[in-house]
Write a protein that holds these residues in place. Structure first.
Motif, PDB file in Angstrom:
ATOM      1  N   ALA A   1     -22.250  29.325 -20.678  1.00 12.36           N
ATOM      2  CA  ALA A   1     -21.307  30.172 -21.633  1.00 12.36           C
ATOM      3  C   ALA A   1     -19.840  30.008 -21.189  1.00 12.36           C
ATOM      4  O   ALA A   1     -18.972  30.027 -22.182  1.00 12.36           O
ATOM      5  N   LYS A   2     -19.601  29.758 -19.961  1.00  8.66           N
ATOM      6  CA  LYS A   2     -18.083  29.513 -19.427  1.00  8.66           C
ATOM      7  C   LYS A   2     -17.818  28.118 -19.345  1.00  8.66           C
ATOM      8  O   LYS A   2     -16.679  27.968 -18.918  1.00  8.66           O
ATOM      9  N   TYR A   3     -18.455  27.169 -19.771  1.00  8.67           N
ATOM     10  CA  TYR A   3     -18.314  25.561 -19.665  1.00  8.67           C
ATOM     11  C   TYR A   3     -18.513  24.959 -20.913  1.00  8.67           C
ATOM     12  O   TYR A   3     -19.392  25.469 -21.843  1.00  8.67           O
ATOM     13  N   GLY A   4     -17.617  23.976 -21.088  1.00  5.32           N
ATOM     14  CA  GLY A   4     -17.849  23.131 -22.152  1.00  5.32           C
ATOM     15  C   GLY A   4     -18.984  22.124 -21.906  1.00  5.32           C
ATOM     16  O   GLY A   4     -19.179  21.770 -20.868  1.00  5.32           O
ATOM     17  N   ILE A   5     -19.994  21.829 -22.763  1.00  7.37           N
ATOM     18  CA  ILE A   5     -21.107  21.130 -22.519  1.00  7.37           C
ATOM     19  C   ILE A   5     -21.001  19.859 -23.532  1.00  7.37           C
ATOM     20  O   ILE A   5     -21.058  20.104 -24.684  1.00  7.37           O
TER      21      ILE A   5
ATOM     22  N   LEU B   1     -13.276  23.124 -19.203  1.00  6.32           N
ATOM     23  CA  LEU B   1     -12.363  23.176 -20.214  1.00  6.32           C
ATOM     24  C   LEU B   1     -11.033  23.773 -19.757  1.00  6.32           C
ATOM     25  O   LEU B   1     -10.639  24.809 -20.581  1.00  6.32           O
ATOM     26  N   THR B   2     -10.642  23.263 -18.773  1.00  7.22           N
ATOM     27  CA  THR B   2      -9.304  23.931 -18.272  1.00  7.22           C
ATOM     28  C   THR B   2      -8.108  22.725 -18.408  1.00  7.22           C
ATOM     29  O   THR B   2      -8.709  21.719 -18.407  1.00  7.22           O
TER      30      THR B   2
ATOM     31  N   THR C   1     -16.758  26.515 -24.935  1.00  9.37           N
ATOM     32  CA  THR C   1     -17.079  27.864 -24.306  1.00  9.37           C
ATOM     33  C   THR C   1     -17.787  28.686 -25.279  1.00  9.37           C
ATOM     34  O   THR C   1     -17.497  28.644 -26.163  1.00  9.37           O
ATOM     35  N   ALA C   2     -18.551  29.577 -24.822  1.00  8.71           N
ATOM     36  CA  ALA C   2     -19.284  30.812 -25.736  1.00  8.71           C
ATOM     37  C   ALA C   2     -17.951  31.476 -26.411  1.00  8.71           C
ATOM     38  O   ALA C   2     -18.402  32.395 -27.309  1.00  8.71           O
TER      39      ALA C   2
END
Length: 130
Positions: free
Chosen positions: A30-34, A102-103, A53-54
């Motif tokens: 949920a906290k990462y781009g995939i 995704l920073t 991210t979610a």
């Protein structure tokens, strides 16, 4: 430790469907781009689809799969899927998934797909043939 496990590959006839899974551990999808990427035989790796991210779950698809493939996330299972419909022989490739926080400077799903960044899982073979 961030880990991604890909499953669901196999042999499918043209026009068929297949769903790939990218199961994560050590972090929350949920906290990462995939992103899903593939490498056809004898060719370079290319982006298939990425999801942010979610927070907003924005999806980006390459032109070659738009309208046929769908990327989705199940936060309860900490897994991202790639539903592939209307498969073509040119979809034959080793498919892998990657995760990126995704920073800055990579902050969008499209940027992740364009740059091919992230931590990678192993690949799975998808073969489309009659």
């Amino acid at each position: 430790q961030l880990q991604l496990v890909v499953s669901g590959g196999g042999l499918v006839q043209p026009g068929g469907s297949l769903t790939l899974s990218c199961a994560a551990s050590g972090f929350s999808t949920a906290k990462y781009g995939i992103g899903w990427f593939r490498q056809p035989p004898g060719k370079e790796r290319e982006a298939v689809a990425c999801i942010s991210t979610a927070f907003d779950s924005i999806k980006y698809y390459s032109n070659s799969v738009k309208g046929r493939f769908t990327i989705s996330r199940d936060t309860a299972k900490n897994t991202v899927y790639l539903q592939m419909n209307s498969l073509k022989p040119e979809d034959t490739a080793v498919y892998s998934c990657a995760a990126d926080p995704l920073t800055s400077p990579i902050t969008t799903a499209q940027a992740m797909c364009d740059e091919g960044v992230g931590s990678w899982g192993q690949g799975t073979q998808v073969t489309v043939a009659s």
